[in-house]
Design a protein around this motif. Structure first.
Motif, PDB file in Angstrom:
ATOM      1  N   ALA A  10      -8.755  -2.967   8.249  1.00 20.46           N
ATOM      2  CA  ALA A  10      -7.432  -2.403   9.058  1.00 20.46           C
ATOM      3  C   ALA A  10      -6.328  -2.367   8.030  1.00 20.46           C
ATOM      4  N   GLU A  11      -5.483  -1.517   8.231  1.00 18.66           N
ATOM      5  CA  GLU A  11      -4.529  -1.155   7.130  1.00 18.66           C
ATOM      6  C   GLU A  11      -3.200  -0.578   8.033  1.00 18.66           C
ATOM      7  N   GLY A  12      -2.093  -1.152   7.497  1.00 18.55           N
ATOM      8  CA  GLY A  12      -0.985  -0.716   7.868  1.00 18.55           C
ATOM      9  C   GLY A  12       0.607  -1.465   7.480  1.00 18.55           C
ATOM     10  N   ASP A  13       1.570  -0.836   7.843  1.00 24.72           N
ATOM     11  CA  ASP A  13       2.864  -1.580   7.452  1.00 24.72           C
ATOM     12  C   ASP A  13       3.023  -2.704   8.330  1.00 24.72           C
ATOM     13  N   PRO A  14       3.252  -4.070   7.830  1.00 19.09           N
ATOM     14  CA  PRO A  14       3.547  -5.146   8.821  1.00 19.09           C
ATOM     15  C   PRO A  14       5.055  -4.918   9.366  1.00 19.09           C
ATOM     16  N   LEU A  16       6.308  -2.356  10.755  1.00 21.61           N
ATOM     17  CA  LEU A  16       6.260  -1.721  12.011  1.00 21.61           C
ATOM     18  C   LEU A  16       5.394  -2.531  12.853  1.00 21.61           C
ATOM     19  N   ASP A  19       1.729  -1.555  14.104  1.00 22.95           N
ATOM     20  CA  ASP A  19       0.816  -1.651  13.002  1.00 22.95           C
ATOM     21  C   ASP A  19       0.800  -3.351  12.757  1.00 22.95           C
ATOM     22  N   GLU A  20       1.646  -4.303  12.911  1.00 21.49           N
ATOM     23  CA  GLU A  20       1.476  -5.561  12.619  1.00 21.49           C
ATOM     24  C   GLU A  20       0.553  -6.244  13.724  1.00 21.49           C
ATOM     25  N   ARG A  22      -1.766  -4.849  15.105  1.00 18.29           N
ATOM     26  CA  ARG A  22      -3.193  -4.428  14.912  1.00 18.29           C
ATOM     27  C   ARG A  22      -3.639  -5.298  13.739  1.00 18.29           C
ATOM     28  N   LEU A  23      -2.905  -5.462  12.875  1.00 16.22           N
ATOM     29  CA  LEU A  23      -3.185  -6.571  11.539  1.00 16.22           C
ATOM     30  C   LEU A  23      -3.537  -7.916  12.106  1.00 16.22           C
ATOM     31  N   GLU A  26      -6.584  -7.957  14.082  1.00 18.17           N
ATOM     32  CA  GLU A  26      -7.810  -7.787  12.900  1.00 18.17           C
ATOM     33  C   GLU A  26      -7.921  -9.194  11.910  1.00 18.17           C
ATOM     34  N   ARG A  66      -2.766  -6.957   0.138  1.00 13.82           N
ATOM     35  CA  ARG A  66      -4.243  -7.050   1.016  1.00 13.82           C
ATOM     36  C   ARG A  66      -4.617  -8.559   1.267  1.00 13.82           C
TER      37      ARG A  66
END
Lengths: 76, 211
Positions: A10-14, A16, A19-20, A22-23, A26, A66
């Motif tokens: 998973a990747e994203g901007d924490p 947001l 996104d966070e 989702r992170l 995961e 990461r």
């Protein structure tokens, strides 16, 4: 993620919230599956690369690029 | 009379041979159905998958460990890591680890190259159904490196400790330490530095920035 070579889970901007979320999901999913999580770090003064183990999403240092998941260690 | 006896014996032999053949075919079929290894091999359609996985694992390792450590792994096939507890002000009691892929971690004293112990530890991925629990070589090295850098005591506690020579040939380790010393000498010469021996360069490598 070690396993079959690097696999991006998973990747994203924490920063947001979507996104966070989702992170975090995961992160929890991997830990529930029995993985360990480590964050590669760089010492600010010496530039040496290190790693820290994290057991909770909140323990991930701010600005970490990461998180690496790998299977739990067992005596061989 | 002898002809009749011969025919009877021949019939019995043919029946037994047929029965035996049928049983063997049946057993082989059942074995093939039961064996997960055969099943896994049948599913392993792409022979390049593991090679590509190792290539990705090497790229990941390179992006995480220090430059010296990556070059050491690339050139020598192992990584030397200095024990956390040895980083005191006087640099006495320094000890190091050699990380090999899918072999125990070897602890040694760099001053004398005395081997201390082997720490047997694995990172089995039980979730991996298709390829088995064994990680690619570079992933195994990376997992050991991250554990040693972040939780050395935890790793040592979990590992099975043995005297040197149980799984890793001490002669091979001594040859590797000699290769490492030569490698460091060449590296330092390339960078225009003066090396004063493996112990001194080991401490410099860990205490100072990667150059």
């Amino acid at each position: 993620m070690p396993g079959r070579g690097e696999v991006v889970l998973a990747e994203g901007d924490p920063q947001l919230s979507a996104d966070e979320e989702r992170l975090v999901d995961e992160f929890r999913r991997q830990l529930d599956a029995g993985m360990w999580a480590a964050v590669p770090t760089t010492d600010g003064s010496s530039g040496r690369r290190e790693a820290i183990m994290v057991r909770d999403y909140a323990e991930i240092p701010e600005g970490a690029e990461r998180v690496i998941f790998f299977p739990r260690a067992a005596g061989g | 009379m002898s002809t009749v006896a011969f025919v009877v014996v021949a019939l019995i032999a043919a029946t037994l041979a047929g029965y035996s053949l049928v049983m063997r075919v049946h057993a082989a079929t059942a074995d093939r159905r039961r064996s997960p290894r055969r099943h896994r091999r049948a599913l392993r359609l792409d022979p390049g998958t593991e090679r590509r996985a190792e290539r990705r694992a090497r790229a990941l390792l390179r992006s995480i460990v220090n430059r010296d450590e990556w070059e050491m792994y690339r050139d020598l096939g192992f990584i030397r890591v200095i024990g956390h507890n040895s980083l005191d002000d006087t640099a006495t009691g320094v000890y190091c680890y050699l990380i090999y892929p899918h072999k125990p971690i070897v602890a040694y004293l760099p001053g004398s190259n005395s081997l201390m112990s082997e720490y047997c530890v694995e990172f089995p991925d039980h979730e991996e159904r298709m390829y088995g629990p064994k990680l690619p070589d570079s992933d195994d090295v990376l997992a050991k490196w991250m554990m040693l850098r972040s939780d050395e005591e935890g790793l040592i506690r979990r590992a099975n400790m043995h005297l040197p020579g149980r799984q890793v040939d001490p002669q091979q380790v001594r040859r590797d330490l000699w290769r490492l010393a030569m490698w460091e000498r060449e590296r330092d010469a390339r960078r225009g530095r003066v090396s004063t021996g493996p112990a001194a360069s080991a401490v410099t490598a860990n205490a100072g920035p990667a150059r």
